[in-house]
Enzyme design. Structure first.
Site, PDB file in Angstrom:
ATOM      1  N   GLY A  36      27.085  37.308  39.906  1.00 35.30           N
ATOM      2  CA  GLY A  36      27.626  35.874  40.160  1.00 35.30           C
ATOM      3  C   GLY A  36      26.385  35.053  40.114  1.00 35.30           C
TER       4      GLY A  36
ATOM      5  N   ASN B  57      24.341  30.562  37.900  1.00 32.44           N
ATOM      6  CA  ASN B  57      23.476  29.323  38.310  1.00 32.44           C
ATOM      7  C   ASN B  57      22.787  28.836  37.081  1.00 32.44           C
ATOM      8  OD1 ASN B  57      21.356  27.516  39.385  1.00 32.44           O
ATOM      9  ND2 ASN B  57      22.187  28.155  41.348  1.00 32.44           N
TER      10      ASN B  57
ATOM     11  N   ARG C 156      33.866  30.030  31.343  1.00 25.91           N
ATOM     12  CA  ARG C 156      33.818  28.892  30.642  1.00 25.91           C
ATOM     13  C   ARG C 156      34.726  28.726  29.337  1.00 25.91           C
ATOM     14  NH1 ARG C 156      30.883  27.679  34.704  1.00 25.91           N
ATOM     15  NH2 ARG C 156      28.606  28.566  34.569  1.00 25.91           N
TER      16      ARG C 156
ATOM     17  N   HIS D 244      37.932  40.381  44.164  1.00 29.26           N
ATOM     18  CA  HIS D 244      38.082  39.055  43.665  1.00 29.26           C
ATOM     19  C   HIS D 244      37.717  39.537  41.951  1.00 29.26           C
ATOM     20  CE1 HIS D 244      33.753  38.253  43.576  1.00 29.26           C
ATOM     21  NE2 HIS D 244      33.816  38.581  44.898  1.00 29.26           N
TER      22      HIS D 244
END
Length: 675
Positions: free
Chosen positions: A296, A300, A408, A26
């Site tokens: 990943g 958070n 982002r 991915h």
């Protein structure tokens, strides 16, 4: 020296293939580095319009080569973001149902030869350790001479993370974390019982502040252990049984209950406890006062913000593309360092490494091709014009310059709005983003004004990548109603005049009108596809959402009330990833009938039902067709044609079809000028 880093899969975008482990395929991307400096980087999803694209990043490679003005044969080294042994193991699993070469290097060479007509010598191809690529992507961009480096994710190369010391240009591993102890999988396995899945983790992070972590604290304490020397253990096999016994399992689309909110809060607290346990030990054991984060789990932002406020470290750098696309960056930098061209010891200031919009003439040409649907004005001061619109309540798409690398929108591919009215949050969630109403929006603030509105720890001046949640000052929470989350926090981006003067200008123009140096900033996309990349993407998303306006380059754009004739003038085609199907389906108890569908996922599982009439129209398309000619062939009356166009627009909104001006169209719109 030119080094190209790659992430993604080892098959092409529209080839069908069985499922491989999600930790392998991915977030395809390509990053090109010249002598340790990034000159081009883009995620494949931005170009092929498939979220989290898990295939070979051909388009991204082409962009990087074009930006550098070179051919693939001129690249000194190419690196893939996982070890050769790991890739070969995954290929063996794939070969059970599909004949493929079991040699990852051979397959990579074949793909490059097929896509670029270049035979690459095997000595120029490298496969790098997945988590080392994560770690290098952070440390090499941090500007630190020495730091702890923590890379944590779901998995890769049979691990789920590593902790290392970065010093100079090298990284020395202190600890690694096996895949059964994956914090990424710990989070993912839990959220499956909340109606979410892979890539939805950030949604649960946003839901957590609505819950009470004490409710299920004891339950979660049985799902992990904190061990000596900063070690830990998670019990992935216990999560499902524990949750099934204690909560009503939520399915996708079901309403949230307080149980679900409390589970989210308890999960977030558990993650934070484990990470603090690991880092506190290694901070004390090494005496190192700086920290780099990647992987990943480093997305958070709530966790990152608590680390920032804790004072455990003097400085923290989070790689802005911390997910697997960032491994393409790390892989390229690893090879560049190996060739004696390390990244300069400088703090990363910006990530505007993607494709540029093009010159003003090209932008105008593309806008004018949609003249029946758009009202276009040129502004001599786009920042002031956009600020006026937003101060008067408009929600805008804002598209400028080169795109951002990473997940982002940092002011070049953004949706912008007034951050003050609380109603803007609900409006944008419902009418533009079309997502859950609880989801928060981020603020962008002028760097020099940030501390007036947000509680920023001493010594921290710049937070440019929207990867830390910070507290909104209590006196400003009512002022910033649209971006202040339920717990009084916000995921902050500070904006520097030096790194993005155009974005700084529009925030400053809004400040002059309102006294507030802040804008609501969210990524420019709907819920069906990735962030927009091109002018064409921006127009499509503008016309398929309830945005009030669009600012692209120096142009201000509004929607026109398009007629049936205007819609009929467009071309229509199926995306390469979409296919038409007629299937037998249960439509009631003991009842089956033939239904028509468009399937848009590579596995064929995601589908949207369409009418028989629209199905017949789309079946006539060979490559691309004029919508008007397709409608003429039906011999239907005007009312029925309008119904079909309305249905087609709904399918377009979900990206089941593509609508676009016919090739060569330049439009009839007479450009207006606004000074």
């Amino acid at each position: 020296m030119l080094c190209l880093g790659l992430s993604g899969g080892l098959d092409r975008i529209y080839e069908s293939s069985p499922e491989l482990p999600n930790t392998f395929l991915h977030d395809g991307a390509a990053v090109l580095v010249r002598d340790g400096r990034v000159i081009a980087a883009v995620e494949e999803e931005r170009l092929n319009r498939v979220k989290h694209s898990n295939k070979f990043p051909s388009n991204s490679i082409r962009y990087c080569l074009s930006t550098a003005g070179v051919e693939l044969g001129e690249i000194d080294r190419i690196a893939f973001y996982a070890t050769e042994g790991y890739c070969n193991t995954m290929l063996q699993r794939l070969s059970v149902s599909k004949p493929v070469p079991l040699d990852a290097k051979l397959l990579l060479r074949q793909l490059l030869a097929r896509e670029f007509g270049a035979e690459i010598d095997p000595s120029r191809l490298s496969f790098v350790n997945h988590h080392e690529a994560h770690a290098v992507s952070a440390f090499a961009m941090s500007g630190f001479e020495q730091s702890l480096v923590f890379a944590i994710d779901g998995g890769g190369d049979f691990l789920s993370g590593l902790l290392a010391v970065g010093s100079g240009t090298e990284i020395a591993q202190l600890a690694s974390f096996p895949e059964p102890n994956s914090l990424g999988l710990f989070y993912l396995e839990t959220i499956r019982y909340l109606g979410y899945g892979l890539f939805d983790e950030y949604k649960v992070m946003g839901l957590a502040p609505y819950g009470n972590p004490t409710t299920y604290r004891e339950l979660f304490s049985q799902l992990y252990e904190l061990l000596e020397n900063g070690d830990y253990r998670v019990h992935l096999d216990r999560i499902g049984p524990a949750l099934v016994r204690n909560i009503e399992v939520r399915r996708k689309g079901m309403p949230f209950t307080q149980q679900h909110r409390d589970v989210s809060a308890s999960l977030q607290e558990a993650l934070e406890r484990i990470v603090f346990h690991i880092l506190r030990h290694h901070r004390e054991a090494t005496g190192i006062t700086r920290l780099c984060l990647a992987g990943g789990v480093a997305h958070n932002c709530t966790l990152n913000g608590k680390l920032l406020y804790s004072g455990l470290f003097d400085d923290i750098f989070v790689q802005p593309a911390a997910h697997d696309a960032g491994c393409a960056l790390g892989a390229a930098l690893m090879l560049s360092n190996e060739l004696g061209r390390p990244a300069p010891r400088e703090r990363l200031a910006e990530v505007y490494w993607g494709p540029d919009l093009g010159n003003e003439q090209a932008i105008e040409h593309e806008l004018n091709a949609w003249s029946g649907h758009l009202d276009i004005q040129r502004s001599d001061d786009i920042a002031s014009s956009a600020a006026d619109w937003m101060a008067n309540g408009a929600v805008l798409g804002w598209v400028q310059g080169r795109s951002e690398f990473g997940p982002r929108a940092l002011g070049n591919r953004s949706i912008l709005a007034d951050p003050r009215p609380t109603a803007n949050k609900d409006r944008i969630n419902a009418m533009v983003k079309k997502r859950e109403g609880y989801r928060p929006f981020a603020p962008s603030v002028l760097e020099e004004d940030a501390s007036e509105f947000f509680e920023i720890p001493d010594g921290t001046r710049q937070l440019p990548f929207m990867n830390f949640v910070v507290r909104v000052r209590e006196a400003k929470r009512n002022v910033l109603g649209a971006i202040t989350h339920v717990d009084g926090t916000a995921r902050l981006q500070t904006v520097s005049r030096e790194t993005n003067p155009t974005y700084w200008d529009v925030i400053n123009a809004f400040k002059r009108r309102t006294g507030v140096p802040v804008l609501l900033n969210t990524s420019f996309n709907n819920n069906a596809e990735p962030i927009v990349e091109s002018v064409s993407d921006a127009i499509t998303t503008f016309l398929t959402t309830d945005l009030d306006g669009l600012a692209v380059g120096p142009f201000l754009v509004r929607k026109r009330a398009a007629s049936l004739q205007d819609w009929s003038a467009l071309g229509v085609s199926l995306p390469p990833y979409a296919s038409l199907h007629r299937v037998r389906s249960h439509t009631g108890p003991d009842r089956q009938e033939t239904v028509c569908e468009i399937r848009t996922a590579h596995s064929g599982r995601d589908s949207m039902r369409i009418s028989y009439e629209l199905f017949e129209i789309l079946m006539r398309i060979e490559g691309e067709a004029s919508l008007g000619s397709l409608l003429d062939a039906t011999m239907l009356g005007r009312a029925k044609r309008e119904d079909l166009v309305k249905e087609l627009r709904l399918v377009w909104e979900l990206r089941g079809v593509r609508l676009h001006p016919p090739r060569g169209a330049c439009g009839r719109n007479k450009l207006q000028s606004e000074t």
